[in-house]
Design an enzyme around this catalytic site. Structure first.
Site, short mmCIF file in Angstrom:
data_model
loop_
_atom_site.label_atom_id
_atom_site.label_comp_id
_atom_site.label_asym_id
_atom_site.label_seq_id
_atom_site.Cartn_x
_atom_site.Cartn_y
_atom_site.Cartn_z
N HIS A 161 0.82 -1.21 0.00
CA HIS A 161 0.00 0.00 0.00
C HIS A 161 0.86 1.27 0.00
O HIS A 161 2.05 1.24 0.35
CB HIS A 161 -0.92 0.01 1.22
CG HIS A 161 -0.15 0.00 2.51
ND1 HIS A 161 0.42 1.14 3.07
CD2 HIS A 161 0.15 -1.02 3.36
CE1 HIS A 161 1.03 0.82 4.20
NE2 HIS A 161 0.89 -0.48 4.39
N GLU A 213 -2.35 -7.36 7.54
CA GLU A 213 -1.02 -7.27 8.15
C GLU A 213 -1.01 -7.97 9.50
O GLU A 213 -2.06 -8.26 10.10
CB GLU A 213 -0.63 -5.79 8.30
CG GLU A 213 0.73 -5.52 8.95
CD GLU A 213 1.91 -6.14 8.20
OE1 GLU A 213 2.01 -7.38 8.21
OE2 GLU A 213 2.71 -5.37 7.62
#
Length: 393
Positions: free
Chosen positions: A197, A273
């Site tokens: 990202h 994550e």
């Protein structure tokens, strides 16, 4: 009460492609081979073929003695972990197969063990024989089987004069091999393009930012990075599907890219994550000052968790491995963009390379960088790109 050992394997040439399985039942006390089963099942994935092999082995054992206990040995980590109840089964084609397998014997009479491929040669050979027969348009013939004959030289589970029975179908092409393969055509690989990202306010400060923190959005710099990588991917024109972690920063990055490519966005929870527990929002130096013992343990042992009950690297690796297997099966021959985070991307690369857990600390992964791994039908993986940021310059 009798005890049987069931060894099973399955494979697909193309994943999905022409597929089949092999299974063998042995007497646990004597090592004698009692039954063999093999079947060509048409077009299917590797994982489905492996489950079909498990089913055939359990059913063959049940025909010998419905009251027996069974110890299943397979080299499919996915099947063993799912059937042992440690991993969830998400793929719709595998759920009914697992349900059928659980119904053959009472669950308390079946145990599961993962073994290396080298120890599963008998079932692997049966699968290959059946797949070769299927390629010729023939049924697998137990009378022509050389599986037990070849295994006998190197396995205590083989007997000199086995009883043999066919499962009633043909088997599928070769199963997973390691290293280079002589297979004439493995088909197009499933290619996972891995996009970290864009930046958030925490990124330049190098703070722990996992799935258990404040879930920050992209910064202005991060949105600009997302647009730049979207343009780069549009120029390449190979991405067919876009998936993203459920966290805000990955979804925002993926939405920008998907809109530029004209594709829908699918959220995949397995791509999230690591949960860094009490370390969320802290710098490495702050964690070292506040929790030195926990940090040292975490750096030394992949099973150690961050302070406060976060995820260990071992737990993340298990989650990522399952997600990868499901995505590779679902997107065989396609190019899929995964918009995710540092740890999942490094873990996918580590697993593809067969590198040790400590290699995670030796990779640099920049915000909005691109990496790529191709997964072939024989089980091999090829890292094609890592930490490419040329589109940001």
């Amino acid at each position: 009460m009798r005890e049987f050992i069931v060894e099973a394997d399955g494979g697909s040439r193309g994943n999905p492609g022409p597929a089949g399985y092999g299974a063998v039942v042995c007497d646990a006390a004597t090592g004698q081979t009692l039954l063999e089963a093999a079947e060509y099942i048409g077009v299917a994935t590797n994982n489905v073929a492996e489950y079909r092999g498990l089913l055939a082995g359990l059913r063959a054992a049940h025909t010998l003695d419905p009251a027996a206990t069974v110890h299943v040995r397979m080299d499919s980590k996915l099947v063993i972990e799912q059937m042992s109840g440690r991993w969830k089964i998400k793929h719709p084609s595998m759920k009914p197969l697992a349900t059928q397998a659980r119904g053959i014997f009472p669950p308390d009479r079946v145990t599961y063990e993962w073994i290396p491929r080298a120890e599963n040669k008998h079932a692997d050979r049966l699968a290959n024989e059946a797949m070769d027969a299927g390629a010729r348009g023939e049924q697998w013939s137990p009378g022509d089987s050389v599986a037990d004959m070849e295994v006998a030289a190197g396995s205590s589970a083989a007997a000199s004069t086995p009883a043999v029975v066919a499962a009633g179908h043909q088997d599928a092409p070769g199963t997973t091999t390691r290293g280079w393969t002589s297979a004439p055509d493995l088909g197009a690989p499933a290619t996972l393009v891995l996009l970290r990202h864009g930046e958030t306010p925490l990124t330049p400060q190098k703070r722990f930012s996992g799935s258990g923190g404040t879930d920050p959005a992209l910064s202005a710099a991060g949105r600009d990075q997302a647009h730049r990588v979207a343009d780069a991917l549009a120029r390449r024109g190979t991405v067919q599907t876009v998936l993203a972690s459920p966290l805000t920063r990955t979804r925002e990055t993926a939405e920008i890219v998907a809109a530029r490519l004209g594709l829908d966005l699918v959220v995949e929870d397995g791509l999230r994550e690591t949960d860094f527990g009490a370390w969320e929002g802290l710098t490495f130096g702050e964690v070292r000052d506040r929790y030195p013992d926990d940090l040292n343990a975490w750096l030394a042992d992949p099973a150690a968790r961050p302070t406060g009950g976060g995820e260990s690297f071992a737990e993340v690796a298990a989650r990522i491995a399952v997600t990868k297997d499901e995505l590779v099966t679902a997107h065989a021959g396609r190019t899929v963009l995964l918009v995710t985070h540092v740890t999942p991307i490094k873990t996918l690369v580590r697993l593809a390379l067969g590198a040790p857990p400590e290699s995670l600390f030796r990779m640099e992964l920049s915000a909005a960088s691109l990496s790529a791994v191709a997964y072939y039908a024989d089980g091999n993986a090829s890292v094609r790109l890592f930490n490419d940021t040329s589109h940001l310059r």
